[in-house]
Design a protein around this motif. Structure first.
Motif, PDB file in Angstrom:
ATOM      1  N   LEU A  14       0.011  -1.288 -33.074  1.00  0.00           N
ATOM      2  CA  LEU A  14       0.060   0.121 -33.461  1.00  0.00           C
ATOM      3  C   LEU A  14      -0.576   1.041 -32.424  1.00  0.00           C
ATOM      4  O   LEU A  14      -0.089   2.144 -32.185  1.00  0.00           O
ATOM      5  CB  LEU A  14      -0.595   0.320 -34.827  1.00  0.00           C
ATOM      6  N   ASN A  15      -1.631   0.596 -31.773  1.00  0.00           N
ATOM      7  CA  ASN A  15      -2.252   1.460 -30.769  1.00  0.00           C
ATOM      8  C   ASN A  15      -1.413   1.560 -29.497  1.00  0.00           C
ATOM      9  O   ASN A  15      -1.722   2.360 -28.619  1.00  0.00           O
ATOM     10  CB  ASN A  15      -3.686   1.007 -30.450  1.00  0.00           C
ATOM     11  N   ALA A  16      -0.331   0.785 -29.410  1.00  0.00           N
ATOM     12  CA  ALA A  16       0.613   0.871 -28.291  1.00  0.00           C
ATOM     13  C   ALA A  16       2.023   1.136 -28.817  1.00  0.00           C
ATOM     14  O   ALA A  16       3.011   0.651 -28.270  1.00  0.00           O
ATOM     15  CB  ALA A  16       0.573  -0.416 -27.469  1.00  0.00           C
ATOM     16  N   GLU A  36       2.089  -8.424 -39.203  1.00  0.00           N
ATOM     17  CA  GLU A  36       0.941  -8.503 -38.301  1.00  0.00           C
ATOM     18  C   GLU A  36       1.284  -7.871 -36.954  1.00  0.00           C
ATOM     19  O   GLU A  36       0.465  -7.154 -36.381  1.00  0.00           O
ATOM     20  CB  GLU A  36       0.519  -9.965 -38.097  1.00  0.00           C
ATOM     21  N   GLN A  37       2.479  -8.147 -36.454  1.00  0.00           N
ATOM     22  CA  GLN A  37       2.880  -7.633 -35.146  1.00  0.00           C
ATOM     23  C   GLN A  37       2.825  -6.106 -35.105  1.00  0.00           C
ATOM     24  O   GLN A  37       2.294  -5.521 -34.163  1.00  0.00           O
ATOM     25  CB  GLN A  37       4.288  -8.119 -34.799  1.00  0.00           C
ATOM     26  N   GLU A  69       0.678  11.048 -54.153  1.00  0.00           N
ATOM     27  CA  GLU A  69       1.787  11.518 -54.990  1.00  0.00           C
ATOM     28  C   GLU A  69       2.770  12.395 -54.229  1.00  0.00           C
ATOM     29  O   GLU A  69       3.693  12.943 -54.821  1.00  0.00           O
ATOM     30  CB  GLU A  69       1.225  12.272 -56.201  1.00  0.00           C
ATOM     31  N   SER A  70       2.609  12.505 -52.920  1.00  0.00           N
ATOM     32  CA  SER A  70       3.434  13.414 -52.110  1.00  0.00           C
ATOM     33  C   SER A  70       4.856  12.929 -51.887  1.00  0.00           C
ATOM     34  O   SER A  70       5.707  13.699 -51.448  1.00  0.00           O
ATOM     35  CB  SER A  70       2.775  13.646 -50.746  1.00  0.00           C
ATOM     36  N   GLY A  71       5.113  11.668 -52.152  1.00  0.00           N
ATOM     37  CA  GLY A  71       6.444  11.127 -51.934  1.00  0.00           C
ATOM     38  C   GLY A  71       6.634  10.494 -50.561  1.00  0.00           C
ATOM     39  O   GLY A  71       7.701   9.953 -50.270  1.00  0.00           O
ATOM     40  N   LEU A  72       5.618  10.546 -49.710  1.00  0.00           N
ATOM     41  CA  LEU A  72       5.712   9.889 -48.408  1.00  0.00           C
ATOM     42  C   LEU A  72       5.757   8.376 -48.604  1.00  0.00           C
ATOM     43  O   LEU A  72       5.144   7.845 -49.534  1.00  0.00           O
ATOM     44  CB  LEU A  72       4.520  10.253 -47.525  1.00  0.00           C
ATOM     45  N   ASP A  73       6.458   7.706 -47.721  1.00  0.00           N
ATOM     46  CA  ASP A  73       6.561   6.256 -47.757  1.00  0.00           C
ATOM     47  C   ASP A  73       5.172   5.628 -47.650  1.00  0.00           C
ATOM     48  O   ASP A  73       4.374   6.006 -46.773  1.00  0.00           O
ATOM     49  CB  ASP A  73       7.448   5.794 -46.588  1.00  0.00           C
ATOM     50  N   LYS A  74       4.873   4.691 -48.519  1.00  0.00           N
ATOM     51  CA  LYS A  74       3.535   4.074 -48.569  1.00  0.00           C
ATOM     52  C   LYS A  74       3.223   3.310 -47.282  1.00  0.00           C
ATOM     53  O   LYS A  74       2.094   3.355 -46.791  1.00  0.00           O
ATOM     54  CB  LYS A  74       3.412   3.132 -49.769  1.00  0.00           C
ATOM     55  N   ASN A  75       4.202   2.608 -46.727  1.00  0.00           N
ATOM     56  CA  ASN A  75       3.963   1.891 -45.474  1.00  0.00           C
ATOM     57  C   ASN A  75       3.666   2.865 -44.336  1.00  0.00           C
ATOM     58  O   ASN A  75       2.767   2.621 -43.523  1.00  0.00           O
ATOM     59  CB  ASN A  75       5.160   1.011 -45.118  1.00  0.00           C
ATOM     60  N   LEU A  76       4.407   3.962 -44.283  1.00  0.00           N
ATOM     61  CA  LEU A  76       4.167   4.974 -43.253  1.00  0.00           C
ATOM     62  C   LEU A  76       2.760   5.548 -43.393  1.00  0.00           C
ATOM     63  O   LEU A  76       2.058   5.751 -42.406  1.00  0.00           O
ATOM     64  CB  LEU A  76       5.215   6.085 -43.328  1.00  0.00           C
ATOM     65  N   MET A  77       2.343   5.801 -44.618  1.00  0.00           N
ATOM     66  CA  MET A  77       0.999   6.343 -44.821  1.00  0.00           C
ATOM     67  C   MET A  77      -0.062   5.373 -44.310  1.00  0.00           C
ATOM     68  O   MET A  77      -1.055   5.798 -43.728  1.00  0.00           O
ATOM     69  CB  MET A  77       0.762   6.696 -46.287  1.00  0.00           C
ATOM     70  N   GLU A  78       0.148   4.082 -44.499  1.00  0.00           N
ATOM     71  CA  GLU A  78      -0.832   3.111 -43.993  1.00  0.00           C
ATOM     72  C   GLU A  78      -0.829   3.081 -42.467  1.00  0.00           C
ATOM     73  O   GLU A  78      -1.890   2.977 -41.848  1.00  0.00           O
ATOM     74  CB  GLU A  78      -0.581   1.718 -44.569  1.00  0.00           C
ATOM     75  N   LEU A  79       0.338   3.208 -41.841  1.00  0.00           N
ATOM     76  CA  LEU A  79       0.387   3.276 -40.377  1.00  0.00           C
ATOM     77  C   LEU A  79      -0.382   4.494 -39.874  1.00  0.00           C
ATOM     78  O   LEU A  79      -1.136   4.409 -38.893  1.00  0.00           O
ATOM     79  CB  LEU A  79       1.830   3.318 -39.879  1.00  0.00           C
ATOM     80  N   MET A  98     -10.070  -1.622 -44.250  1.00  0.00           N
ATOM     81  CA  MET A  98      -9.414  -1.324 -45.515  1.00  0.00           C
ATOM     82  C   MET A  98      -7.901  -1.167 -45.354  1.00  0.00           C
ATOM     83  O   MET A  98      -7.112  -1.767 -46.097  1.00  0.00           O
ATOM     84  CB  MET A  98      -9.985  -0.035 -46.120  1.00  0.00           C
ATOM     85  N   HIS A  99      -7.480  -0.370 -44.390  1.00  0.00           N
ATOM     86  CA  HIS A  99      -6.066  -0.006 -44.314  1.00  0.00           C
ATOM     87  C   HIS A  99      -5.196  -1.071 -43.661  1.00  0.00           C
ATOM     88  O   HIS A  99      -4.001  -1.143 -43.964  1.00  0.00           O
ATOM     89  CB  HIS A  99      -5.909   1.370 -43.683  1.00  0.00           C
ATOM     90  N   THR A 100      -5.765  -1.920 -42.816  1.00  0.00           N
ATOM     91  CA  THR A 100      -4.963  -3.052 -42.347  1.00  0.00           C
ATOM     92  C   THR A 100      -4.722  -4.030 -43.496  1.00  0.00           C
ATOM     93  O   THR A 100      -3.621  -4.577 -43.629  1.00  0.00           O
ATOM     94  CB  THR A 100      -5.619  -3.761 -41.140  1.00  0.00           C
ATOM     95  N   LYS A 101      -5.713  -4.210 -44.353  1.00  0.00           N
ATOM     96  CA  LYS A 101      -5.532  -5.055 -45.543  1.00  0.00           C
ATOM     97  C   LYS A 101      -4.498  -4.440 -46.490  1.00  0.00           C
ATOM     98  O   LYS A 101      -3.622  -5.143 -47.016  1.00  0.00           O
ATOM     99  CB  LYS A 101      -6.862  -5.254 -46.269  1.00  0.00           C
ATOM    100  N   ASP A 102      -4.603  -3.125 -46.706  1.00  0.00           N
ATOM    101  CA  ASP A 102      -3.645  -2.445 -47.586  1.00  0.00           C
ATOM    102  C   ASP A 102      -2.230  -2.533 -47.028  1.00  0.00           C
ATOM    103  O   ASP A 102      -1.260  -2.730 -47.781  1.00  0.00           O
ATOM    104  CB  ASP A 102      -4.036  -0.976 -47.775  1.00  0.00           C
ATOM    105  N   ALA A 103      -2.085  -2.389 -45.722  1.00  0.00           N
ATOM    106  CA  ALA A 103      -0.758  -2.470 -45.097  1.00  0.00           C
ATOM    107  C   ALA A 103      -0.161  -3.863 -45.291  1.00  0.00           C
ATOM    108  O   ALA A 103       1.038  -4.001 -45.590  1.00  0.00           O
ATOM    109  CB  ALA A 103      -0.852  -2.116 -43.616  1.00  0.00           C
ATOM    110  N   ARG A 104      -0.977  -4.887 -45.116  1.00  0.00           N
ATOM    111  CA  ARG A 104      -0.490  -6.261 -45.317  1.00  0.00           C
ATOM    112  C   ARG A 104      -0.027  -6.463 -46.754  1.00  0.00           C
ATOM    113  O   ARG A 104       0.995  -7.108 -47.000  1.00  0.00           O
ATOM    114  CB  ARG A 104      -1.578  -7.267 -44.968  1.00  0.00           C
TER     115      ARG A 104
END
Length: 148
Positions: free
Chosen positions: A72-74, A66-67, A27-37, A54-60
């Motif tokens: 993300l680790n780079a 996918e890219q 509920e903080s207002g942060l972007d949902k995609n950013l939170m998954e990253l 869990m979170h790669t599935k949620d991000a998709r």
């Protein structure tokens, strides 16, 4: 790794405390995609297979590509993350690896170029929350995919 226990049933009060923290972050207002990253990057650093699954599935589900997930680790070398995302990822790494030198003034400054004080605190809480979930999952032997 074999599951050691189901912490949810072993201590529901502990789960409820974590869920309250998660509710604040959601509920903080942060972007949902950013939170998954953030969740994926911290989970990569911590080696939490359960949370990565869990979170790669949620991000998709949120439309993340996918890219961007695969690289993300780079993220420093990949040119398709925004400056705000880069700042948040740098903060994620600094907070996750806090004992390696803390959060530098440089990282703080980068983050504050894109996020105000309230958002900065929300980012810290989001990073701390996923780090806590990682530690719970790893220490109780949760596996990916979840076997409840």
């Amino acid at each position: 790794m074999k599951a050691r226990m189901n912490y949810r049933s072993a201590n529901p009060q502990a789960l409820n405390a974590m869920l309250q923290l998660e509710k604040y972050v959601q509920e903080s207002g942060l972007d949902k995609n950013l939170m998954e990253l953030i969740k994926i990057r911290a989970s990569q650093i911590n080696g939490c297979a359960f949370c990565l699954d869990m979170h790669t599935k949620d991000a998709r589900k949120l439309g993340e590509t996918e890219q961007r997930i695969y690289l993300l680790n780079a993220w420093r070398e990949a040119g398709f993350y925004t400056d705000a995302e880069r700042a948040a990822l740098a903060l994620t790494e600094a907070v996750t690896l806090i004992s390696a030198g803390g959060v530098s003034d440089e990282v703080y400054g980068q983050v504050r170029e894109h996020f105000d004080e309230k958002q900065y605190v929300a980012l810290i809480m989001a990073i701390n929350t996923i780090n806590s979930w990682n530690r719970i999952a790893i220490s109780t032997g949760m596996t990916a995919p979840a076997e409840w």
